[in-house]
Design a protein around this motif. Sequence first.
Motif, PDB file in Angstrom:
ATOM      1  N   ARG A 197       0.831  -1.209   0.000  1.00 44.57           N
ATOM      2  CA  ARG A 197       0.000   0.000   0.000  1.00 44.57           C
ATOM      3  C   ARG A 197       0.863   1.256   0.000  1.00 44.57           C
ATOM      4  NH1 ARG A 197      -4.768  -1.289   4.512  1.00 44.57           N
ATOM      5  NH2 ARG A 197      -6.065  -2.658   3.185  1.00 44.57           N
TER       6      ARG A 197
ATOM      7  N   LYS B 248      -5.399  -5.458  -8.516  1.00 45.00           N
ATOM      8  CA  LYS B 248      -6.676  -4.755  -8.500  1.00 45.00           C
ATOM      9  C   LYS B 248      -6.562  -3.349  -7.913  1.00 45.00           C
ATOM     10  CE  LYS B 248     -11.470  -5.236  -6.940  1.00 45.00           C
ATOM     11  NZ  LYS B 248     -12.420  -6.073  -6.154  1.00 45.00           N
ATOM     12  N   ASN B 249      -7.005  -2.364  -8.688  1.00 46.41           N
ATOM     13  CA  ASN B 249      -7.083  -0.944  -8.313  1.00 46.41           C
ATOM     14  C   ASN B 249      -5.728  -0.234  -8.217  1.00 46.41           C
ATOM     15  OD1 ASN B 249      -9.915  -0.979  -8.168  1.00 46.41           O
ATOM     16  ND2 ASN B 249      -9.874  -1.667  -6.033  1.00 46.41           N
TER      17      ASN B 249
ATOM     18  N   LYS C 243      -8.199   6.460  -6.068  1.00 45.20           N
ATOM     19  CA  LYS C 243      -8.769   5.550  -5.090  1.00 45.20           C
ATOM     20  C   LYS C 243      -7.860   5.443  -3.876  1.00 45.20           C
ATOM     21  CE  LYS C 243     -11.740   2.493  -7.845  1.00 45.20           C
ATOM     22  NZ  LYS C 243     -12.118   1.076  -8.103  1.00 45.20           N
ATOM     23  N   SER C 244      -8.432   5.015  -2.770  1.00 47.03           N
ATOM     24  CA  SER C 244      -7.676   4.850  -1.535  1.00 47.03           C
ATOM     25  C   SER C 244      -6.778   3.628  -1.611  1.00 47.03           C
ATOM     26  CB  SER C 244      -8.653   4.690  -0.365  1.00 47.03           C
ATOM     27  OG  SER C 244      -7.995   4.206   0.792  1.00 47.03           O
TER      28      SER C 244
ATOM     29  N   LYS D 120      -6.459   1.541   0.541  1.00 49.26           N
ATOM     30  CA  LYS D 120      -7.170   0.435   1.187  1.00 49.26           C
ATOM     31  C   LYS D 120      -7.921  -0.443   0.184  1.00 49.26           C
ATOM     32  CE  LYS D 120      -7.775   2.800   5.622  1.00 49.26           C
ATOM     33  NZ  LYS D 120      -8.748   3.308   6.634  1.00 49.26           N
ATOM     34  N   THR D 121      -8.098   0.074  -1.044  1.00 49.26           N
ATOM     35  CA  THR D 121      -8.814  -0.710  -2.064  1.00 49.26           C
ATOM     36  C   THR D 121      -7.878  -1.595  -2.880  1.00 49.26           C
ATOM     37  OG1 THR D 121      -8.636   1.013  -3.776  1.00 49.26           O
ATOM     38  CG2 THR D 121     -10.514   1.145  -2.257  1.00 49.26           C
TER      39      THR D 121
ATOM     40  N   LYS E  20      -4.896  -8.514   0.722  1.00 44.80           N
ATOM     41  CA  LYS E  20      -5.627  -8.628   1.981  1.00 44.80           C
ATOM     42  C   LYS E  20      -4.961  -9.636   2.915  1.00 44.80           C
ATOM     43  CE  LYS E  20     -10.195  -9.945   3.790  1.00 44.80           C
ATOM     44  NZ  LYS E  20     -11.549 -10.446   3.427  1.00 44.80           N
TER      45      LYS E  20
END
Length: 541
Positions: free
Chosen positions: A121, A140-141, A150-151, A153-154, A158
């Motif tokens: 991140r 992704k993202n 986008k943040s 966190k997206t 995970k």
Amino acid sequence: MNFKKLAVVGSLVLMSGGLVACGKASAKSSSTQKTLHLMQDTDLTSLDTSNTATLTQWNVLQQSMEGLYRVNSKNKVVGAMATKVVKPTNNGKTYTFHLRKNAKWSNGDKVTAQDFVTAWRRSVSSTSTSGYSYIYEGIKNATQISAGKKSTKTLGVKAVNQTTLKVTLSRAMPYLSKMLTMPAFFPQDHKVVAKYGKDYGTSSTKMAYNGPFTVSGWNGTNDSWNMLKNTYYYDKSAIKLNKMTMQVVKDSTTAHNLFSQGKLDDATVSGVTAQGLQSDKHMKHVSKAGTYYLRLNMAKNHALHNKYLRQALNLVLNKSSLTKKVLSDGSTPAYNYVTPSLVTDPTTGKDFGTETASTARYNVKKAQQLWNKGLKQLGKKSVTLKLVSDDTSISKTIDQFVQAAVKQHLSGAKVNVSAVPDKTGSSAVSEGDYDMQYTLWLADYADPVSFFDILTKNNPQNYGHYRDTVFNTQVSEAHGKNATNTKAYWQNMRTAAKRLNTTTAVVPLYNMTESHLVNSKLQGVVYHSVGENDYTRASFK
């Protein structure tokens, strides 16, 4: 990535002021020697991969950190923090990694999935200054996050639990396993990051290490430091050394002298110094997956938008003579943008860089015909080309080589050289104020797409404004519909490589070769053609 590549150029092409005698001595050694003496040829400026990316930094982290995977002595990707290499699910878009339960940081903290989430991140963030956020594209993202849309966190990463990490891609990436060995994807102890904030990685004490060694004695500015065996490393029994010393040595003559005095066990030399040591018994040539080449400005308002002029330039340069008579340092002529030794084409069993190499060779007569044809198309009798390069000695040597060949063999052609500091040259290139640039691309991971991506139409590093529908289609299909179809993917790769050759998207000059003076007692070093050299399993006879 441009910053890293320029750093490589600057560090590898230093030339000494004159020839020196061949070294006959090497660093003192015995079977009981447990300390390895190494050098770096540029300064260490940070250990934080989220905000800096330099060759010296990555060389240091190669010895002191590990990602999900590592590359072993057989150039095979194997599990590191992850217990094994995993196969993706969801049509190649989902990876679930299980971390080693005995993996720890040098401060005793457990290595967790959150450490990867934190690191990735930080690195993909729009505020990251490493210049490597693009390497996350496909997760992704990631692209939207880097653009500030986008943040963080997206991001498709995970922590399912402490030892399970789930990565979700926006498209299948068959080369992801190779990418995950790069320092850009290394974890960061999230507790240490939280403790030091913006000061994380600014000195050796404001870090934690999960690899075979820890960094000690680097205060953020000094030019020497130590690396000590990490007692918390999960595979510490495989580590034979107790200590590595590293010092910054920017001059090849100095590097040679330190090696001769027994103060270095592995010294990197270049330029005139390397030329004078080619027959030395300690000399080792390390082929790297990097290509030195002329970047060409193909914007419509520039002469090299004309393909015949580009083809003529490629044919008028005697690359064999360049490597044998001018460089004389073990370099080999390049006839392909993709370097031999990068990767084996799994569908043919052949070296990819070799099987897709251009058959075009030095041919003055044909070059003259093509040049005249190009001038006629442009309606011109003469063309002046601006060649931009850095201001190092070897760059100036290349400039003179190109300038002389063009002047001697191509009627109505002139090359004006602009040899300037890296920063100035980079600005000229990004602003389009050039026709040719002497530069280097060093593969980030062992796949041709690592070379191809920066030449695609919309890539921000496509400074040559290369626009070719066939090439773009091949790379797009490889990223898209053929990503999980091995046969089709590699057909895309071969077609793309050959298209670059036929359109002369760049003018390859020579393949990257490192010249090392190595202690004859040293063993177990893995000199990777892609990525950083691995000294972690080294020992002395």
